[in-house]
Scaffold this motif. Structure first.
Motif, PDB file in Angstrom:
ATOM      1  N   LEU A   1      -7.067   2.664  -5.582  1.00 47.37           N
ATOM      2  CA  LEU A   1      -7.472   1.366  -5.042  1.00 47.37           C
ATOM      3  C   LEU A   1      -7.495   0.290  -6.121  1.00 47.37           C
ATOM      4  O   LEU A   1      -7.815   0.550  -7.286  1.00 47.37           O
TER       5      LEU A   1
ATOM      6  N   VAL B   1       0.809  -1.216   0.000  1.00 44.11           N
ATOM      7  CA  VAL B   1       0.000   0.000   0.000  1.00 44.11           C
ATOM      8  C   VAL B   1       0.843   1.268   0.000  1.00 44.11           C
ATOM      9  O   VAL B   1       0.302   2.376  -0.109  1.00 44.11           O
TER      10      VAL B   1
ATOM     11  N   ASP C   1      -7.278  -4.830  -2.859  1.00 41.00           N
ATOM     12  CA  ASP C   1      -7.441  -4.114  -1.593  1.00 41.00           C
ATOM     13  C   ASP C   1      -8.765  -4.467  -0.910  1.00 41.00           C
ATOM     14  O   ASP C   1      -9.011  -4.033   0.216  1.00 41.00           O
TER      15      ASP C   1
END
Length: 123
Positions: A85, A63, A89
């Motif tokens: 995103l 991330v 995720d």
């Protein structure tokens, strides 16, 4: 300490979401705070953590550069801004509080957990 996570939802790939975790109690600033996530069929994994003053932040490699953790000790909140995103995720995201702050990558280090908020990223 009681933790309440919010802000999850359904978003398309490439989109953004902001998760928030509200904590009860007057000792919030004495806790290292973290975010973890758990995808279906997988173990819960570390996402990000932030030190007591908010200066030190740590991220999982998956991330880094896309997520930002922040905290407001006056409001007893810790947020996770998620951008760019990806479908991978998708998970239930949990906030957690750690009194020690020494082993913040480990789930077992955390003393209190929120209930989780679902994030779903569609492709």
């Amino acid at each position: 300490v009681q933790l309440q996570a919010s802000g999850g939802g359904l978003v398309q790939a490439g989109g953004s979401l902001r998760l928030s975790c509200a904590a009860s109690g007057r000792t919030f600033s004495s806790y290292f705070m973290g975010w973890f996530r758990q995808a279906p069929g997988k173990e819960r994994e570390f996402v990000a953590a932030i030190g007591w003053s908010g200066i030190r932040t740590y991220y999982a490699d998956s991330v880094k550069g896309r997520f930002t953790i922040s905290r407001d000790n006056a409001k007893n909140t810790v947020d996770l801004q998620m951008s760019s995103l990806k479908p991978e995720d998708t998970a239930v995201y949990y906030c957690a509080a750690d009194r020690g702050g020494n082993e913040f990558l480990q789930m077992t280090s955390y003393d209190y957990w929120g209930q989780g908020t679902q994030v779903t990223v569609s492709s």
